[in-house]
Design a protein around this motif. Structure first.
Motif, PDB file in Angstrom:
ATOM      1  N   ARG A 101       0.834  -1.205   0.000  1.00 11.73           N
ATOM      2  CA  ARG A 101       0.000   0.000   0.000  1.00 11.73           C
ATOM      3  C   ARG A 101       0.864   1.248   0.000  1.00 11.73           C
ATOM      4  O   ARG A 101       2.053   1.212   0.302  1.00 11.73           O
ATOM      5  CB  ARG A 101      -0.986   0.001   1.170  1.00 11.73           C
ATOM      6  CG  ARG A 101      -0.379  -0.057   2.533  1.00 11.73           C
ATOM      7  CD  ARG A 101      -1.500   0.020   3.614  1.00 11.73           C
ATOM      8  NE  ARG A 101      -0.909  -0.092   4.919  1.00 11.73           N
ATOM      9  CZ  ARG A 101      -0.615  -1.233   5.522  1.00 11.73           C
ATOM     10  NH1 ARG A 101      -0.876  -2.375   4.947  1.00 11.73           N
ATOM     11  NH2 ARG A 101      -0.045  -1.243   6.714  1.00 11.73           N
TER      12      ARG A 101
ATOM     13  N   LEU B   5       1.346   4.850   1.716  1.00 12.16           N
ATOM     14  CA  LEU B   5       0.983   5.549   2.955  1.00 12.16           C
ATOM     15  C   LEU B   5       0.587   6.994   2.653  1.00 12.16           C
ATOM     16  O   LEU B   5       0.798   7.504   1.548  1.00 12.16           O
ATOM     17  CB  LEU B   5       2.150   5.508   3.929  1.00 12.16           C
ATOM     18  CG  LEU B   5       2.645   4.091   4.302  1.00 12.16           C
ATOM     19  CD1 LEU B   5       3.756   4.186   5.356  1.00 12.16           C
ATOM     20  CD2 LEU B   5       1.507   3.221   4.820  1.00 12.16           C
ATOM     21  N   TYR B   6       0.014   7.649   3.634  1.00 13.60           N
ATOM     22  CA  TYR B   6      -0.484   9.032   3.508  1.00 13.60           C
ATOM     23  C   TYR B   6       0.567   9.984   2.950  1.00 13.60           C
ATOM     24  O   TYR B   6       0.247  10.975   2.296  1.00 13.60           O
ATOM     25  CB  TYR B   6      -0.969   9.529   4.883  1.00 13.60           C
ATOM     26  CG  TYR B   6       0.170   9.724   5.868  1.00 13.60           C
ATOM     27  CD1 TYR B   6       0.771  10.976   6.046  1.00 13.60           C
ATOM     28  CD2 TYR B   6       0.694   8.651   6.587  1.00 13.60           C
ATOM     29  CE1 TYR B   6       1.838  11.146   6.911  1.00 13.60           C
ATOM     30  CE2 TYR B   6       1.749   8.805   7.452  1.00 13.60           C
ATOM     31  CZ  TYR B   6       2.322  10.057   7.612  1.00 13.60           C
ATOM     32  OH  TYR B   6       3.381  10.229   8.446  1.00 13.60           O
ATOM     33  N   ASN B   7       1.844   9.680   3.207  1.00 11.88           N
ATOM     34  CA  ASN B   7       2.922  10.586   2.800  1.00 11.88           C
ATOM     35  C   ASN B   7       3.592  10.144   1.500  1.00 11.88           C
ATOM     36  O   ASN B   7       4.664  10.621   1.148  1.00 11.88           O
ATOM     37  CB  ASN B   7       3.957  10.666   3.919  1.00 11.88           C
ATOM     38  CG  ASN B   7       4.397   9.273   4.378  1.00 11.88           C
ATOM     39  OD1 ASN B   7       4.068   8.279   3.715  1.00 11.88           O
ATOM     40  ND2 ASN B   7       5.119   9.195   5.464  1.00 11.88           N
TER      41      ASN B   7
ATOM     42  N   LEU C  19       4.860   7.217   0.835  1.00  7.04           N
ATOM     43  CA  LEU C  19       5.770   6.071   0.953  1.00  7.04           C
ATOM     44  C   LEU C  19       5.084   4.818   0.417  1.00  7.04           C
ATOM     45  O   LEU C  19       3.920   4.556   0.722  1.00  7.04           O
ATOM     46  CB  LEU C  19       6.161   5.826   2.416  1.00  7.04           C
ATOM     47  CG  LEU C  19       7.198   6.754   3.033  1.00  7.04           C
ATOM     48  CD1 LEU C  19       7.373   6.439   4.525  1.00  7.04           C
ATOM     49  CD2 LEU C  19       8.544   6.649   2.319  1.00  7.04           C
TER      50      LEU C  19
END
Lengths: 412, 412
Positions: free
Chosen positions: B96, B98-100, B102
């Motif tokens: 997945r 991530l929000y940032n 990554l």
């Protein structure tokens, strides 16, 4: 006072009930606990003051021990966040019909009784209770002597809230025996406790490894590396290095060692040194570094294996990605390590061959964390390979079993 | 002779290479090993004869130790079967962003170095090598003193075949030190060995639990139960009981204890007793059983906790499904337990609440086996909840790691 054996026995006796609790009931218990923590914060703070008054350790230690209304509210928020996380118990991991008609299912189940041994921070008490609860486990807590009054108060408030909500809170057990012998006895409670997670410094972990007959999950020792490969962009590398080393020094995912490719060291080392010194970081370095910058102190063999947890770093120049990987696998703790590179082949090699829980390309090691990884919460960061690796959330607190249904099948 | 430390050190040094081997190379090594075992069977049999000549133990033991052309061919077939099994290394378990930004992947990796401590049967040597190889692991083998010549010969043949096929066979290490001290030293090889799987009797397992600093996976102790619930069909129950108890008595998934519901005991017990006696099974029983059949010997408390591995069984009358579950969870070894019932509610309760690796409804406990469960092979049957439960195949010999790729992300 409830002894170690009695605490473990009670947890074991209560494990079946909490394992069978539905998610709705779990959430009611979490909500009631969070509410009670806020309402009875003054009681907890009063007990925490007794711990602080008795504490003879340094200011930094006392700060970690201290509870106030804000910190208790944070703890309550932590429990409330668990309500929105999915309980993993009952998940069907595999399902198939065997050649003989047997219906086989592999289903996620709680561990049973989880033990935690931890150091001063009393927030771990509530965090561990919440995570155990939402994964259907009984929990036996063994905090430090310094936090005993605080932990006792917090457990009493949470257990009271669960009881008032109409549930039996005996799946939560606090070991109130603060002795070393008590800890060792706890580590040998095989048959009562299914896993113990030691959280704390290297000495605590070592004691668990050497004395436990209960299976343990090692956590938290982090000698993490940032390696600037020869194609690495220094404009990315320096902020990553500074973030990994200095954003928070006392945590296991902080950087403790910097590796720089020989080919770029003459340009890269001075920039790294300047940036680190600006943040007040003490530097020890290898002979090759000291040829470039004679002002650097010499790193010993021991430095490369040390988790400083402080504003200090070891620096070493390496011949290339293979030497960097070998160094990390030899001196590191298999926690979190990063490469800064623009070369996809170097990145892939590093990802494949560094034997750590989390391996990074062009990012800070500080992201190894249950919240950052999207697990929602964490019980610690495993540095072993058995069972769980890296941040442990609810899923990592479960096991599985095989359910096999037939109509009279026997083996031929 | 290579010492314990040196064997573990060599395995550790070779772990990276075998972890990175492709599936095609693994399969070539397996095929070459199987071929060599057949071609050089005479050498292995000659060494096995030396073991047998030196062995002072009973005929049954000697039979387990014996190798002949047929048994060596079976071992070779076992290695060849691994060729068709999928290597689990590299499997992406989660992926997945991530929000940032990554990119996070959780990827299956080998354990690293797997240790095995086992008793006389020399076929385990080749099985363990094959399973370790196909899961990308180095392996350190510690067989029994009685089988040392056989194990040495088998390892030499396999390692020779791998070397001739163009690969380095040093990921296979045999500990030739047959002493108890050597075994204890092996159990403490933390830092070199990632997991040790003890396979054998209760004493061997206990020694591992008490002395290991390397994480272990407990295997094979099986005090398994068949419980005939009051709605159970005796025409199904009796064949299941006889199969579970007598089809093969020396194995961990054999039945050791029979529980019968009080409501049906007057009819069920005599039929069970007659069927068991017809197969030559010695019966010890509770006082309630002895009221129905005075010819039965009395079971002691110890009997209920005993894994006979022989033509012997303990029998107890219970008040219902709850008492049966409580008895099994108290006296059993969390291996395999079966209910015979026509009541779906009783079946569901038994499946949910019996805390065992495999829980059966209307089928024999003898099915708990890697081949029967469709895993293709097995390294043993775990009776602990940490990491793996029940039969351990290739997947259970792996761990995972997180790969995190970014473009300069730092933590705020």
């Amino acid at each position: 006072m409830v002894g170690v054996l009695e605490a473990c026995r009670r947890a074991k006796m209560s494990a079946a009930a909490i394992a069978l609790a539905g998610e709705e009931d779990m959430n009611k218990m979490l909500a009631a606990s969070a509410k009670a923590l806020r309402e009875r914060a003054a009681e907890i703070i009063a007990e925490n003051k007794r711990d602080i008054a008795a504490c003879t350790r340094g200011a930094q230690f006392v700060d970690r021990l201290r509870l106030d209304e804000k910190r208790i509210d944070d703890i309550a928020v932590g429990l409330e966040k668990l309500i929105s996380l999915h309980c993993p118990v009952g998940e069907v991991l595999e399902e198939r019909t065997l050649y003989n008609g047997l219906r086989l299912r592999r289903v996620r189940v709680p561990m049973g009784v989880i033990g935690i041994i931890y150091e001063s921070r009393p927030n771990v008490t509530a965090d561990a209770i919440g995570l155990a609860l939402k994964s259907g486990n009984a929990v036996v807590l063994r905090g430090s002597k310094d936090a005993l009054c605080s932990n006792r108060a917090m457990c009493a408030v949470i257990k009271g809230a669960i009881r008032e909500a109409g549930y039996d809170p005996e799946f939560i057990q606090l070991i109130e025996d603060p002795t070393h012998e008590g800890a060792t006895q706890f580590l040998k409670m095989k048959g009562y406790v299914d896993v113990i997670i030691p959280r704390g410094g290297a000495g605590l972990i070592r004691n668990a490894v050497e004395n436990a007959t209960v299976p343990i999950i090692e956590t938290g020792t982090g000698n993490c590396h940032v390696y600037i490969e020869k194609t690495g962009d220094l404009d990315k590398a320096i902020p990553i290095l500074i973030n990994a080393k200095t954003q928070r020094t006392s945590v296991c995912n902080a950087c403790e060692s910097l590796l720089i490719d020989e080919a770029i060291a003459p340009a890269a080392l001075p920039r790294c040194v300047a940036a680190l010194r600006e943040k007040g970081v003490e530097i020890v370095a290898c002979p090759k570094c000291r040829k470039i910058d004679a002002s650097l102190s010499e790193a010993t063999e021991e430095d490369y294996g040390t988790e400083y947890l402080d504003l200090k770093i070891s620096v070493k120049i390496v011949g290339g990605v293979q030497e960097a990987i070998d160094h990390i696998n030899r001196y590191g703790t298999h926690h979190s390590d990063a490469i800064i590179t623009a070369d996809p082949a170097a990145a892939q090699k590093f990802l494949n061959e560094v034997d750590s829980a989390a391996v990074y390309v062009n990012a800070s090691t500080r992201f190894t964390d249950g919240f950052q990884f999207g697990l929602g919460a964490e019980m610690g960061i495993s540095t072993q390979k058995l069972h769980a690796r890296g941040p442990m959330g609810l899923r990592e607190l479960t096991s599985y079993k095989y359910l096999v249904e037939g109509e009279g099948q026997v083996r031929g």
